[in-house]
Design an enzyme around this catalytic site. Structure first.
Site, PDB file in Angstrom:
ATOM      1  N   ARG A   1      47.434  50.271  34.454  1.00 56.19           N
ATOM      2  CA  ARG A   1      46.615  49.266  35.143  1.00 56.19           C
ATOM      3  C   ARG A   1      46.377  49.659  36.598  1.00 56.19           C
ATOM      4  O   ARG A   1      45.265  49.517  37.122  1.00 56.19           O
ATOM      5  CB  ARG A   1      47.301  47.886  35.103  1.00 56.19           C
ATOM      6  CG  ARG A   1      47.195  47.177  33.783  1.00 56.19           C
ATOM      7  CD  ARG A   1      47.747  45.768  33.876  1.00 56.19           C
ATOM      8  NE  ARG A   1      46.915  44.891  34.700  1.00 56.19           N
ATOM      9  CZ  ARG A   1      47.267  43.654  35.045  1.00 56.19           C
ATOM     10  NH1 ARG A   1      48.435  43.150  34.665  1.00 56.19           N
ATOM     11  NH2 ARG A   1      46.462  42.913  35.774  1.00 56.19           N
TER      12      ARG A   1
ATOM     13  N   ASP B   1      45.590  41.934  42.230  1.00 49.74           N
ATOM     14  CA  ASP B   1      45.061  43.061  42.994  1.00 49.74           C
ATOM     15  C   ASP B   1      45.068  42.733  44.488  1.00 49.74           C
ATOM     16  O   ASP B   1      45.400  41.611  44.892  1.00 49.74           O
ATOM     17  CB  ASP B   1      43.651  43.422  42.523  1.00 49.74           C
ATOM     18  CG  ASP B   1      42.682  42.243  42.662  1.00 49.74           C
ATOM     19  OD1 ASP B   1      42.402  41.835  43.808  1.00 49.74           O
ATOM     20  OD2 ASP B   1      42.199  41.726  41.631  1.00 49.74           O
TER      21      ASP B   1
ATOM     22  N   HIS C   1      50.512  34.849  41.566  1.00 52.98           N
ATOM     23  CA  HIS C   1      50.991  35.576  40.392  1.00 52.98           C
ATOM     24  C   HIS C   1      51.561  36.954  40.710  1.00 52.98           C
ATOM     25  O   HIS C   1      51.749  37.772  39.823  1.00 52.98           O
ATOM     26  CB  HIS C   1      49.865  35.705  39.363  1.00 52.98           C
ATOM     27  CG  HIS C   1      49.458  34.398  38.770  1.00 52.98           C
ATOM     28  ND1 HIS C   1      48.307  34.226  38.035  1.00 52.98           N
ATOM     29  CD2 HIS C   1      50.055  33.170  38.815  1.00 52.98           C
ATOM     30  CE1 HIS C   1      48.206  32.956  37.647  1.00 52.98           C
ATOM     31  NE2 HIS C   1      49.248  32.306  38.127  1.00 52.98           N
TER      32      HIS C   1
ATOM     33  N   CYS D   1      71.706  48.215  42.079  1.00 57.50           N
ATOM     34  CA  CYS D   1      72.458  47.807  40.884  1.00 57.50           C
ATOM     35  C   CYS D   1      72.174  48.694  39.676  1.00 57.50           C
ATOM     36  O   CYS D   1      72.738  48.452  38.605  1.00 57.50           O
ATOM     37  CB  CYS D   1      72.154  46.352  40.546  1.00 57.50           C
ATOM     38  SG  CYS D   1      70.480  46.103  39.874  1.00 57.50           S
TER      39      CYS D   1
ATOM     40  N   ASN E   1      31.168  29.514  39.500  1.00 60.16           N
ATOM     41  CA  ASN E   1      31.458  30.176  38.233  1.00 60.16           C
ATOM     42  C   ASN E   1      30.155  30.325  37.457  1.00 60.16           C
ATOM     43  O   ASN E   1      29.447  29.339  37.273  1.00 60.16           O
ATOM     44  CB  ASN E   1      32.469  29.357  37.417  1.00 60.16           C
ATOM     45  CG  ASN E   1      33.171  30.179  36.353  1.00 60.16           C
ATOM     46  OD1 ASN E   1      32.585  31.065  35.759  1.00 60.16           O
ATOM     47  ND2 ASN E   1      34.434  29.860  36.105  1.00 60.16           N
TER      48      ASN E   1
END
Length: 266
Positions: free
Chosen positions: A79, A117, A131, A172, A235
């Site tokens: 991606r 992005d 997100h 870790c 939209n």
């Protein structure tokens, strides 16, 4: 410029511009549609090539990463490679221009995005990501950010490294994962708080390239509406959303530059 649009849409753009120019607190939410205009496929688009036989549950959940970290990491490296050469479109630049213009006016334009992005940042905007960030990584076990693998590593296209070899956390030894909010995970607390506050206190809420029907982000428009804000949707395929006051049924890259030009001219 406005002559490119239909008379009905011109009237809606002018109405939206007059409304926005008269208000001080604006909250803008962008979704996959605005990035799609820069050539970045939406997550709901059919996967292609090597990935066409995989679904969300295979590539973008915590369980998938535990089950097959190499598969998930490889997909995100793919991606990154797919979006590395993508650039902001006129919609991104218009929003950045609006934010810049607001610094010398009484307006506060808070930009929230569901996209992972960095096209808003490339255009010059200050933006809150709900997100996560495609170009950032963190440990999947201890959550510490992994600083050695960041957007800076990919800036020079001549030396971009999309190696699919798994990385280990220096703290870790857990596997490094993309700093993305996967399906089934909670949104980052600070980012969500910023979005909630901006929506609850705005006078106008603008939804761009997102359905405003998918929670929890859909709750932002509803919160704005419940607190007295008017809602504008941009939209090309308007959603059946009864809380929208003004609908601009056109691509963001076409209508936003015209809208911002109208606002800044008033």
């Amino acid at each position: 410029m406005l002559a490119e649009l239909s008379p009905a849409l011109i009237a809606e753009v002018k109405l939206a511009a007059q409304l926005l120019a008269s208000k001080q607190r604006i909250c803008v939410l962008t979704g996959a549609g605005i990035s799609a205009e820069s050539g970045i496929p939406t997550f709901r688009d059919k996967q292609t090539g090597l990935w066409e036989n995989y679904g969300v549950e295979d590539l973008a959940t915590p369980e998938a990463f535990i089950r097959d970290p190499k598969l998930v990491w490889s997909w995100y490296q793919w991606r990154r490679q797919m979006v590395a050469d993508k650039a902001p479109n006129p919609a991104h630049h218009a929003l950045a221009q609006w934010q810049y213009h607001s610094q010398t006016s009484d307006q506060q334009v808070t930009l929230i995005t569901q996209n992972v992005d960095d096209l808003h940042e490339q255009a010059g905007s200050a933006v809150t990501h709900l997100h996560g960030h495609l170009w950032r990584n963190r440990c999947g076990q201890c959550e510490i950010p992994y600083q050695d693998q960041s957007r800076a590593s990919y800036d020079n296209q001549g030396t971009m490294n999309f190696d699919e070899t798994l990385l280990n956390c220096p703290h870790c030894d857990g596997y490094i994962r993309p700093d993305i909010v996967w399906f089934g995970e909670a949104l980052p607390v600070q980012a969500w708080q910023t979005a909630e506050d901006a929506a609850a206190n705005c006078e106008v809420f603008i939804s761009i390239g997102t359905s405003s029907l998918v929670y929890p982000a859909a709750g932002l428009a509803q919160s704005a509406k419940q607190n007295g804000a008017q809602v504008i949707e941009i939209n090309p395929d308007p959603t059946p959303n009864t809380i929208v006051d003004i609908t601009l049924a056109e691509k963001a890259g076409i209508v936003l530059p015209l809208l911002i030009a109208e606002i800044t001219a008033l």
